[in-house]
Write a protein that holds these residues in place. Structure first.
Motif, PDB file in Angstrom:
ATOM      1  N   GLY A   1      31.845  23.433  -6.314  1.00 43.64           N
ATOM      2  CA  GLY A   1      31.382  22.127  -5.873  1.00 43.64           C
ATOM      3  C   GLY A   1      30.268  22.208  -5.052  1.00 43.64           C
ATOM      4  N   SER A   2      29.821  21.081  -4.272  1.00 40.95           N
ATOM      5  CA  SER A   2      28.393  21.209  -3.831  1.00 40.95           C
ATOM      6  C   SER A   2      28.394  21.828  -2.350  1.00 40.95           C
ATOM      7  CB  SER A   2      27.887  19.819  -3.898  1.00 40.95           C
ATOM      8  OG  SER A   2      28.587  19.020  -2.579  1.00 40.95           O
ATOM      9  N   PHE A   3      27.243  22.377  -2.086  1.00 35.41           N
ATOM     10  CA  PHE A   3      27.051  22.977  -0.678  1.00 35.41           C
ATOM     11  C   PHE A   3      25.703  22.722  -0.370  1.00 35.41           C
ATOM     12  CE2 PHE A   3      26.308  26.696   2.105  1.00 35.41           C
ATOM     13  CZ  PHE A   3      27.505  26.838   2.604  1.00 35.41           C
ATOM     14  N   THR A   4      25.670  22.422   1.151  1.00 32.88           N
ATOM     15  CA  THR A   4      24.276  22.045   1.845  1.00 32.88           C
ATOM     16  C   THR A   4      24.230  23.106   2.806  1.00 32.88           C
ATOM     17  OG1 THR A   4      25.021  19.828   1.444  1.00 32.88           O
ATOM     18  CG2 THR A   4      23.036  20.149   2.597  1.00 32.88           C
ATOM     19  N   GLY A   5      22.760  23.467   3.017  1.00 37.05           N
ATOM     20  CA  GLY A   5      22.446  24.331   4.263  1.00 37.05           C
ATOM     21  C   GLY A   5      22.588  25.719   3.853  1.00 37.05           C
ATOM     22  N   CYS A   6      22.064  26.631   4.799  1.00 39.95           N
ATOM     23  CA  CYS A   6      22.355  28.016   4.640  1.00 39.95           C
ATOM     24  C   CYS A   6      23.613  28.721   4.290  1.00 39.95           C
ATOM     25  CB  CYS A   6      21.653  28.690   6.087  1.00 39.95           C
ATOM     26  SG  CYS A   6      21.917  30.487   5.827  1.00 39.95           S
ATOM     27  N   ARG A   7      23.771  29.385   3.204  1.00 38.15           N
ATOM     28  CA  ARG A   7      25.151  30.053   2.929  1.00 38.15           C
ATOM     29  C   ARG A   7      25.752  31.108   3.713  1.00 38.15           C
ATOM     30  NH1 ARG A   7      24.561  29.384  -3.400  1.00 38.15           N
ATOM     31  NH2 ARG A   7      24.029  27.000  -3.514  1.00 38.15           N
ATOM     32  N   PHE A   8      24.657  31.557   4.556  1.00 39.77           N
ATOM     33  CA  PHE A   8      25.144  32.689   5.597  1.00 39.77           C
ATOM     34  C   PHE A   8      25.450  32.082   6.893  1.00 39.77           C
ATOM     35  CE2 PHE A   8      24.117  36.483   8.362  1.00 39.77           C
ATOM     36  CZ  PHE A   8      25.075  37.279   7.645  1.00 39.77           C
ATOM     37  N   ALA A   9      25.229  30.801   7.082  1.00 46.95           N
ATOM     38  CA  ALA A   9      25.391  30.027   8.475  1.00 46.95           C
ATOM     39  C   ALA A   9      26.901  30.467   9.124  1.00 46.95           C
ATOM     40  CB  ALA A   9      25.334  28.615   8.308  1.00 46.95           C
ATOM     41  N   ASP A  10      27.666  30.676   8.579  1.00 48.93           N
ATOM     42  CA  ASP A  10      29.327  30.858   9.145  1.00 48.93           C
ATOM     43  C   ASP A  10      29.207  32.202   9.743  1.00 48.93           C
ATOM     44  OD1 ASP A  10      30.143  28.326   8.751  1.00 48.93           O
ATOM     45  OD2 ASP A  10      31.312  28.940   6.971  1.00 48.93           O
ATOM     46  N   ARG A  11      28.505  33.162   9.403  1.00 51.92           N
ATOM     47  CA  ARG A  11      28.515  34.549   9.702  1.00 51.92           C
ATOM     48  C   ARG A  11      27.472  35.039  10.270  1.00 51.92           C
ATOM     49  NH1 ARG A  11      29.748  37.708   4.321  1.00 51.92           N
ATOM     50  NH2 ARG A  11      30.603  39.550   5.608  1.00 51.92           N
ATOM     51  N   CYS A  12      26.456  34.103  10.921  1.00 52.94           N
ATOM     52  CA  CYS A  12      25.266  34.253  11.322  1.00 52.94           C
ATOM     53  C   CYS A  12      25.336  34.245  12.770  1.00 52.94           C
ATOM     54  CB  CYS A  12      24.305  33.551  10.710  1.00 52.94           C
ATOM     55  SG  CYS A  12      22.773  33.829  11.424  1.00 52.94           S
ATOM     56  N   ASP A  13      24.901  35.265  13.483  1.00 48.12           N
ATOM     57  CA  ASP A  13      24.943  35.162  15.073  1.00 48.12           C
ATOM     58  C   ASP A  13      23.705  34.119  15.601  1.00 48.12           C
ATOM     59  OD1 ASP A  13      26.333  37.356  14.948  1.00 48.12           O
ATOM     60  OD2 ASP A  13      24.798  38.875  15.067  1.00 48.12           O
ATOM     61  N   LEU A  14      22.825  34.017  14.973  1.00 43.60           N
ATOM     62  CA  LEU A  14      21.659  32.986  15.316  1.00 43.60           C
ATOM     63  C   LEU A  14      21.819  31.630  14.872  1.00 43.60           C
ATOM     64  CD1 LEU A  14      18.937  35.529  14.322  1.00 43.60           C
ATOM     65  CD2 LEU A  14      19.713  35.133  16.754  1.00 43.60           C
ATOM     66  N   VAL A  15      23.082  31.251  14.263  1.00 44.11           N
ATOM     67  CA  VAL A  15      23.067  29.944  13.712  1.00 44.11           C
ATOM     68  C   VAL A  15      22.892  28.717  14.563  1.00 44.11           C
ATOM     69  CG1 VAL A  15      25.577  29.919  13.992  1.00 44.11           C
ATOM     70  CG2 VAL A  15      24.511  28.566  12.006  1.00 44.11           C
ATOM     71  N   LYS A  16      21.804  27.659  14.060  1.00 50.49           N
ATOM     72  CA  LYS A  16      21.885  26.351  14.787  1.00 50.49           C
ATOM     73  C   LYS A  16      22.032  25.190  13.979  1.00 50.49           C
ATOM     74  CE  LYS A  16      16.987  26.782  14.415  1.00 50.49           C
ATOM     75  NZ  LYS A  16      15.705  26.953  15.111  1.00 50.49           N
ATOM     76  N   GLU A  17      21.951  24.162  14.581  1.00 49.11           N
ATOM     77  CA  GLU A  17      22.409  22.814  13.955  1.00 49.11           C
ATOM     78  C   GLU A  17      21.530  22.833  12.531  1.00 49.11           C
ATOM     79  OE1 GLU A  17      22.651  18.406  15.253  1.00 49.11           O
ATOM     80  OE2 GLU A  17      22.892  19.941  16.874  1.00 49.11           O
ATOM     81  N   ALA A  18      20.230  23.223  12.849  1.00 44.95           N
ATOM     82  CA  ALA A  18      19.280  22.756  11.570  1.00 44.95           C
ATOM     83  C   ALA A  18      19.734  23.713  10.410  1.00 44.95           C
ATOM     84  CB  ALA A  18      17.834  23.265  12.071  1.00 44.95           C
ATOM     85  N   CYS A  19      20.485  24.682  10.798  1.00 42.08           N
ATOM     86  CA  CYS A  19      20.896  25.735   9.471  1.00 42.08           C
ATOM     87  C   CYS A  19      21.532  24.952   8.441  1.00 42.08           C
ATOM     88  CB  CYS A  19      21.570  26.865   9.846  1.00 42.08           C
ATOM     89  SG  CYS A  19      20.448  27.950  11.234  1.00 42.08           S
ATOM     90  N   ARG A  20      22.548  23.976   9.105  1.00 46.23           N
ATOM     91  CA  ARG A  20      23.586  23.401   8.207  1.00 46.23           C
ATOM     92  C   ARG A  20      23.071  21.916   7.652  1.00 46.23           C
ATOM     93  NH1 ARG A  20      28.307  26.643   9.467  1.00 46.23           N
ATOM     94  NH2 ARG A  20      27.980  27.107  11.640  1.00 46.23           N
ATOM     95  N   LYS A  21      21.995  21.473   8.115  1.00 41.55           N
ATOM     96  CA  LYS A  21      21.462  20.238   7.765  1.00 41.55           C
ATOM     97  C   LYS A  21      20.829  20.067   6.416  1.00 41.55           C
ATOM     98  CE  LYS A  21      20.913  17.080  11.774  1.00 41.55           C
ATOM     99  NZ  LYS A  21      20.394  17.990  12.828  1.00 41.55           N
TER     100      LYS A  21
END
Ligand code: ATP
Ligand code: ATP
Ligand code: MG
Ligand code: MG
Lengths: 325, 331
Positions: free
Chosen positions: B283-303
């Protein structure tokens, strides 16, 4: 005195190989006179060239393959006199490939619980409780109980294989290439897990691996095999710091550390892989050995033991020292 | 003749499955020059093998390939017919698979298979082809080549089989070799021999080499450039020194922490690892694919989807929105 978990003495295993129609059989010595002692809590790594007999030796220790000669005892009891079911509570394997070693049509819960049912445990509640405990132990989320293997990642499948091996709480676990199908991030998760389980459950491990960095990280002792024999054995730090056998040195020189400024080492071993059906005379390693002396082609070296280490090489036997000097 | 052996732009591979379309490879751009080794690394299932199969036009039937450009030696081969592609595969691009038994035919001798391969692509007599096959076996370091030609694949050890595969791939002197995990099942001494051999032959024939592996020790020692894939995308690329000495993407940094190095990690001490799992690409995917595993993740990563960005003044690029200054502090 440490408790001896595995004691193998002069273990040999032959296979007969057909040479084609009408031409009779030939004998291949896959394991050729192996002596081995492993005490409780030890992690013994078995390393060596593809085809040197590591898996064959592991299968013999697991009781999956009879030896041709020699004797083995586990926890002080000769392996032949241990009933099959008791044996599988003592020693359990974890095999290499997490993709093909799990039945795709069985749920994770039933895969992990199967060894308990084999032991004759029938109470569903007992099985379920132990399966859930074991899943937690190896870091599998409970929601995967009813999932199927194809819904799991490689790392999760390897955890299932570990859980299945541990569900009957064996004393000894034999891991044949436990991480070679996995990428580095998953590999380190599994190695950390194996380490934690060892202390938690007081396990003894035999680990077979081509990856010497993995071996150095997890093993307390290393046995190097060459063409069916253990040619060197030592405590891990000593082995990596000061390898004795020329084959062990070539092996350690071939390790590729992740340093982009270094090239691929040339071990000078050549391509002449020995034919196990017609092994070289004398020391089996002599045709590829940089230190070979004339008598290496004639007589097989005896073993030399010093401190806790063992090596089979004319460089270290009295005769070798005398002639070389 | 130009220097660029292979160039691919905007390669994607979709696989329709029962529960939706799997976007297995997403907008990959790659190139390889003569004499150069490009290593592709990344977690199991990230699309490395599908990428290489797509380049050879050997994808499984149900897979759908979309591709912007595909140039071999600076000429497009995108509109080649199936016949022309089969010729390209035999003659100009060679492929070495992880398990040589899958590509050697168990029913024929090594000699038969090598002679057949040659005669399919070249006008050459049987005995000339056999001579050439023997020479090639010797070149890849196989002793007693004459006898080996009469043997069947199962009579050879794993290391010998892999050498035979390499010899077979080299027979037609390809411009590019794609090797997918060529040494994973082999022990370290044989691995070193095969890598040395590949490199020597690469220089001799001035070939491009794409090597897929999850062994970062191999990558460090043999790569010219590295492409790191995560969940179907290239998340970082650069020269081997850039990737190992100054990795930028949090996933690449994580990988580097996971490598056990002899003498560096103490027995019993936990190794670095990357917790969590790859997201589903169905299916479709938006944002950084590594976001869930990233220590540095912030809101912008998934936008929104993250584009590759260049490291100033370097040939390195990575797919991450985090300010590099913030990254260095954590690592
Ligand atoms: N069932 C069998 N029949 C005949 N020969 C066998 C059999 N099993 C193993 N061998 C041979 O015995 C030798 C040792 O094989 P084994 O599988 O133990 O090697 P290994 O050290 O585990 O190698 P690898 O690192 O490649 O897994 C090899 O020469 C192999 O070909
Ligand atoms: N024939 C197929 N049918 C369905 N899905 C497939 C098929 N081939 C590959 N996939 C899926 O596509 C994705 C990418 O697969 P690919 O084989 O390219 O991974 P990889 O990076 O080579 O992994 P590995 O390191 O394990 O070899 C995976 O999720 C895989 O499950
Ligand atoms: Mg084996
Ligand atoms: Mg692959």
């Amino acid at each position: 005195m440490a408790e001896v978990m595995i004691n193998a003495s002069a273990v040999t295993r032959d296979f007969s190989i057909s040479r084609g129609m009408f031409r009779g059989k030939q004998r291949l010595q896959a394991v050729n006179g192996v002596d081995l002692t492993v005490t409780r809590g030890e992690v013994l790594a078995l390393v060596g060239e593809s085809g040197c007999g590591k898996t064959t030796l592991a299968k013999i220790l697991l009781g999956l393959l009879p030896q041709t000669s020699g004797s083995i005892s586990l926890c002080g009891t000769p392996i032949g006199s241990v009933p099959r079911l008791d044996l599988s509570r003592m020693i359990q394997p974890i095999f290499q490939d997490p993709y093909s070693s799990l039945n795709p049509r069985k749920s994770i819960g039933s895969i992990i619980g199967l060894p308990m049912r084999v032991q004759g445990i029938e109470d569903q509640q007992t099985i379920l409780r132990r399966v859930e405990e074991t899943m937690e132990l190896v870091g599998l989320p409970p929601r995967l109980l009813n999932a199927y293997p194809n819904q799991l990642s490689g790392g999760q499948r390897q955890r299932v294989a570990i859980a299945r091996a541990l569900v009957n709480r064996p004393q000894i676990v034999v891991c044949d290439e436990p991480t070679s199908a996995l990428d580095v991030s998953v590999q380190s998760q599994i190695l950390n897990l194996l380490n934690d389980l060892r202390t938690e459950l007081n396990l003894t491990y035999i680990i077979i691996s081509h990856n010497l960095a993995v071996v150095e990280h997890i093993a307390s002792r290393v046995a190097v095999m060459y063409l069916g024999r253990i040619v060197e054995q030592a405590e891990t730090t000593a082995m990596f710091r000061n390898p004795q056998h020329p084959y062990t040195r070539a092996l350690l020189d071939s390790v590729l550390t992740p340093d982009p400024r270094l090239g691929v080492p040339n071990t000078q071993l050549g391509a002449s892989y020995p034919n196990p059906i017609d092994p070289p005379s004398g020391c089996a390693f002599h045709p590829r050995c940089a230190n070979a002396m004339p008598h290496c082609a004639q007589t097989a070296p005896g073993g030399t033991a010093h401190n806790d280490a063992y090596v089979e090489c004319h460089l270290y036997s009295d005769a070798g020292v005398a002639k070389a000097g | 003749m130009g220097n660029r052996v292979l160039s691919v732009r905007n390669l994607s591979v979709d696989i329709p499955l029962a529960d939706g379309v799997l976007h297995a490879v997403d907008d990959v751009n790659l190139h390889v020059d003569r004499g150069e080794t490009l290593c592709i690394v990344g977690e199991s299932g990230c699309g490395k093998s599908l990428t290489s199969l797509a380049l050879m036009d050997l994808l499984p039937k149900k897979a759908i390939r979309t591709i912007g450009r595909l140039d071999l030696n600076e000429a497009s081969i995108l509109d080649y017919s199936e016949r022309q592609m089969s010729d390209v595969r035999g003659n100009r691009m060679g492929m070495i698979f992880q398990e040589p038994m899958t590509s050697l035919n168990p029913a024929f001798t090594i000699g038969n298979q090598m002679v057949e391969t040659l005669r399919r692509h070249r006008d050459i007599s049987k005995s000339d082809a056999r001579d050439l096959a023997k020479q090639m076996l010797e070149k890849v370091g196989i002793t007693a080549a004459e006898q080996r030609l009469t043997q069947y694949p199962h009579q050879l050890s794993g290391g010998l089989r892999q050498r035979v595969m390499i010899a077979m791939t080299l027979l037609c002197e390809p411009e590019l070799i794609i090797a997918d995990e060529p040494t994973t099942a082999l022990d370290v001494t044989i691995q070193a021999q095969i890598l040395l051999l590949l490199r020597e032959l690469q220089h001799e024939y001035d070939m491009g080499l794409i090597l897929i592996t999850h062994d970062l020790g191999v990558v460090a020692r043999i790569a010219t450039r590295v492409a790191v894939m995560y969940a179907g995308q290239i998340v970082e690329q650069g020269t081997v020194e850039q990737i190992f000495e100054n990795p930028m993407h949090p996933y690449t940094r994580g990988l580097m922490r996971c490598i056990p190095v002899p003498g560096k990690t103490r027995p019993g001490e936990p190794l670095g690892s990357i917790p969590g799992m790859v997201p589903s690409l169905i299916g479709s995917f938006t944002g950084c694919r590594f976001a869930d595993r990233c220590d540095l993740v912030k809101e912008a990563c998934r936008k929104s989807d993250v584009a590759l960005r260049d490291v100033a003044g370097k040939t390195q690029a990575y797919r991450c929105v985090i300010d590099p200054q913030a990254m260095t502090k954590v690592a």
